[in-house]
Design a protein around this motif. Structure first.
Motif, PDB file in Angstrom:
ATOM      1  N   ILE A  41       0.884  -1.163   0.000  1.00 45.19           N
ATOM      2  CA  ILE A  41       0.000   0.000   0.000  1.00 45.19           C
ATOM      3  C   ILE A  41       0.924   1.215   0.000  1.00 45.19           C
ATOM      4  N   LEU A  42       0.638   2.146  -0.890  1.00 37.41           N
ATOM      5  CA  LEU A  42       1.507   3.311  -1.039  1.00 37.41           C
ATOM      6  C   LEU A  42       0.746   4.583  -0.693  1.00 37.41           C
ATOM      7  N   PHE A  43       1.332   5.349   0.189  1.00 41.94           N
ATOM      8  CA  PHE A  43       0.759   6.643   0.557  1.00 41.94           C
ATOM      9  C   PHE A  43       1.660   7.734   0.015  1.00 41.94           C
ATOM     10  N   ARG A  44       1.083   8.725  -0.627  1.00 44.76           N
ATOM     11  CA  ARG A  44       1.849   9.912  -1.017  1.00 44.76           C
ATOM     12  C   ARG A  44       1.160  11.103  -0.375  1.00 44.76           C
ATOM     13  N   VAL A  45       1.894  11.817   0.448  1.00 48.87           N
ATOM     14  CA  VAL A  45       1.297  12.876   1.250  1.00 48.87           C
ATOM     15  C   VAL A  45       1.984  14.207   0.957  1.00 48.87           C
ATOM     16  N   GLU A  46       1.199  15.213   0.656  1.00 49.09           N
ATOM     17  CA  GLU A  46       1.758  16.536   0.380  1.00 49.09           C
ATOM     18  C   GLU A  46       2.077  17.245   1.685  1.00 49.09           C
ATOM     19  N   MET A  47       3.346  17.520   1.914  1.00 48.51           N
ATOM     20  CA  MET A  47       3.726  18.268   3.108  1.00 48.51           C
ATOM     21  C   MET A  47       4.727  19.345   2.743  1.00 48.51           C
TER      22      MET A  47
ATOM     23  N   ASP B  73       8.385  43.890 -15.728  1.00 47.24           N
ATOM     24  CA  ASP B  73       7.865  45.052 -15.007  1.00 47.24           C
ATOM     25  C   ASP B  73       7.313  44.635 -13.645  1.00 47.24           C
ATOM     26  N   ASN B  74       5.981  44.720 -13.473  1.00 47.93           N
ATOM     27  CA  ASN B  74       5.440  44.344 -12.168  1.00 47.93           C
ATOM     28  C   ASN B  74       4.669  43.021 -12.230  1.00 47.93           C
ATOM     29  N   LEU B  75       4.928  42.268 -13.278  1.00 46.41           N
ATOM     30  CA  LEU B  75       4.205  41.004 -13.415  1.00 46.41           C
ATOM     31  C   LEU B  75       5.144  39.820 -13.231  1.00 46.41           C
ATOM     32  N   LEU B  76       4.661  38.879 -12.453  1.00 39.72           N
ATOM     33  CA  LEU B  76       5.430  37.660 -12.223  1.00 39.72           C
ATOM     34  C   LEU B  76       4.582  36.509 -12.725  1.00 39.72           C
ATOM     35  N   SER B  77       5.163  35.657 -13.558  1.00 38.02           N
ATOM     36  CA  SER B  77       4.380  34.489 -13.936  1.00 38.02           C
ATOM     37  C   SER B  77       5.137  33.212 -13.610  1.00 38.02           C
ATOM     38  N   ILE B  78       4.379  32.278 -13.100  1.00 37.82           N
ATOM     39  CA  ILE B  78       4.923  30.978 -12.716  1.00 37.82           C
ATOM     40  C   ILE B  78       4.205  29.939 -13.560  1.00 37.82           C
ATOM     41  N   HIS B  79       4.994  29.098 -14.172  1.00 37.60           N
ATOM     42  CA  HIS B  79       4.425  28.150 -15.106  1.00 37.60           C
ATOM     43  C   HIS B  79       5.103  26.808 -14.912  1.00 37.60           C
ATOM     44  N   GLY B  80       4.408  25.745 -15.134  1.00 39.34           N
ATOM     45  CA  GLY B  80       5.027  24.433 -15.004  1.00 39.34           C
ATOM     46  C   GLY B  80       4.062  23.326 -15.309  1.00 39.34           C
ATOM     47  N   LYS B  81       4.598  22.151 -15.301  1.00 42.29           N
ATOM     48  CA  LYS B  81       3.760  20.992 -15.573  1.00 42.29           C
ATOM     49  C   LYS B  81       4.122  19.919 -14.572  1.00 42.29           C
ATOM     50  N   LYS B  82       3.097  19.433 -13.931  1.00 42.18           N
ATOM     51  CA  LYS B  82       3.333  18.395 -12.946  1.00 42.18           C
ATOM     52  C   LYS B  82       2.868  17.072 -13.515  1.00 42.18           C
ATOM     53  N   LYS B  83       3.821  16.182 -13.660  1.00 41.15           N
ATOM     54  CA  LYS B  83       3.488  14.896 -14.279  1.00 41.15           C
ATOM     55  C   LYS B  83       2.818  13.973 -13.282  1.00 41.15           C
ATOM     56  N   ALA B  84       1.866  13.235 -13.790  1.00 43.62           N
ATOM     57  CA  ALA B  84       1.220  12.239 -12.943  1.00 43.62           C
ATOM     58  C   ALA B  84       2.158  11.050 -12.824  1.00 43.62           C
ATOM     59  N   GLU B  85       2.197  10.473 -11.654  1.00 40.09           N
ATOM     60  CA  GLU B  85       3.003   9.272 -11.446  1.00 40.09           C
ATOM     61  C   GLU B  85       2.425   8.145 -12.294  1.00 40.09           C
ATOM     62  N   GLU B  86       3.311   7.431 -12.938  1.00 35.60           N
ATOM     63  CA  GLU B  86       2.803   6.298 -13.704  1.00 35.60           C
ATOM     64  C   GLU B  86       2.437   5.175 -12.737  1.00 35.60           C
ATOM     65  N   LEU B  87       1.323   4.580 -13.026  1.00 31.51           N
ATOM     66  CA  LEU B  87       0.872   3.512 -12.138  1.00 31.51           C
ATOM     67  C   LEU B  87       1.205   2.163 -12.752  1.00 31.51           C
ATOM     68  N   ALA B  88       1.710   1.299 -11.910  1.00 27.93           N
ATOM     69  CA  ALA B  88       1.990  -0.054 -12.370  1.00 27.93           C
ATOM     70  C   ALA B  88       0.659  -0.758 -12.638  1.00 27.93           C
ATOM     71  N   GLU B  89       0.700  -1.745 -13.472  1.00 32.53           N
ATOM     72  CA  GLU B  89      -0.526  -2.448 -13.812  1.00 32.53           C
ATOM     73  C   GLU B  89      -1.109  -3.115 -12.565  1.00 32.53           C
ATOM     74  N   THR B  91      -2.667  -1.595 -10.232  1.00 35.54           N
ATOM     75  CA  THR B  91      -2.692  -0.715  -9.063  1.00 35.54           C
ATOM     76  C   THR B  91      -4.120  -0.244  -8.810  1.00 35.54           C
ATOM     77  N   GLU B  92      -4.491  -0.355  -7.577  1.00 33.02           N
ATOM     78  CA  GLU B  92      -5.822   0.081  -7.200  1.00 33.02           C
ATOM     79  C   GLU B  92      -5.707   1.472  -6.593  1.00 33.02           C
ATOM     80  N   VAL B  93      -6.530   2.379  -7.055  1.00 31.63           N
ATOM     81  CA  VAL B  93      -6.454   3.747  -6.537  1.00 31.63           C
ATOM     82  C   VAL B  93      -7.538   3.943  -5.482  1.00 31.63           C
ATOM     83  N   HIS B  94      -7.110   4.254  -4.277  1.00 36.81           N
ATOM     84  CA  HIS B  94      -8.085   4.484  -3.208  1.00 36.81           C
ATOM     85  C   HIS B  94      -8.413   5.959  -3.061  1.00 36.81           C
TER      86      HIS B  94
END
Lengths: 132, 147
Positions: A41-47, B73-89, B91-94
């Protein structure tokens, strides 16, 4: 019914009170991903903002408690212009509905995310002989 | 929250906790469908001093080199992409509460920034950007000559 049931952190305020702190620090419930593979069971927690040394993980029977202590910065940061998040400690509690090897748990902290792997226990089969 | 039935303190039992959670999630999904998912990711705090601004930003799980910061000037922009973790076959997501995907935020600061001296640090999933005010824009004290 979910095999992993989350308990709400209503107990948090009581917990802080128990410790007798004069001004209880704010406690937040962090975002969590809970995944289950065949082996673990894997937990990933944002802290975010919590150092590796200030994370506490405890497992007692089926109760998993995840805590992160936030250390506020010492220097003044100026006047607050915009506050979309607040800083404080993190606390979350889970009830694990499966048998796990708590002594083989592995925890890692990376870029503000705590990764906890709890290996599952093989269900043991015990055959009971009926006495004649 | 659409409505509240009881004061949260009095809700000790499991039913009300579950009810609260359902209520929260429903409210959020209704709001999102009405107004479009608000681009509130990542959450930021902005602090200002006379000659400097500090922007702190929660980006747990990001790598520093995947974050793009631009100042004009007075504008700050933050940009990025957060990749989803690949799930092994298999895998049950709770639970899946952690944000994935692209984000873009632009913030307006109360003064123009000296682009050359912006300093950004990323520790424990928190991005701190120090933005010094332009020298020519800093308030100057005018001394009064008694006469």
């Amino acid at each position: 019914m979910n095999t992993l049931t989350q308990e709400n952190n209503r107990e948090v305020t009581e917990k802080v009170a128990e410790k007798g702190e004069k001004t209880p620090a704010k406690v937040y419930s962090p975002n969590v991903d809970v995944l289950e593979t065949e082996e673990a069971i894997l937990f990933r927690v944002e802290m975010p903002g919590v150092d590796q040394s200030s994370v506490e993980i405890s497992i007692e029977k089926d109760q998993l408690i995840l805590e992160g202590k936030f250390v506020p910065p010492t220097e003044s940061r100026g006047q607050v212009r915009l506050a979309e998040y607040r800083e404080g400690n993190y606390f979350r509690k889970f009830t694990i509905g499966k048998a796990i090897h708590s002594d083989k748990a592995v925890a890692k902290m990376k870029n503000g995310i705590l990764e906890l792997t709890l290996p599952k226990m093989e269900p043991k089969k015990t055959k009971i002989e009926i006495q004649k | 929250m659409l409505f509240r039935i009881l004061d949260p303190q009095t809700k000790a039992n499991q039913f009300w906790r579950d009810f609260d959670r359902l209520n929260d999630e429903l409210t959020r999904s209704i709001l999102d469908s009405q107004f479009g998912s608000s681009s509130n990711f990542p959450p930021v705090n902005v602090y200002t001093k006379e000659d400097e601004a500090l922007v702190t930003c929660l980006l747990p799980g990001m790598e520093a080199d995947a974050i793009d910061i631009n100042v004009k000037d007075n504008l700050l922009s933050i940009h990025g992409k957060k990749k989803a973790e690949e799930l092994a076959e298999g895998t049950e997501v709770h639970r899946r509460e952690i944000f994935n995907g692209e984000f873009h935020r632009t913030l307006e600061l109360p003064f123009r920034v000296d682009q050359e001296h912006v300093l950004a640090k990323f520790t424990n999933g928190v991005l701190n950007i120090h933005l010094p005010r332009r020298e020519e824009d800093k308030p100057k004290k005018v001394s009064i000559i008694a006469g």
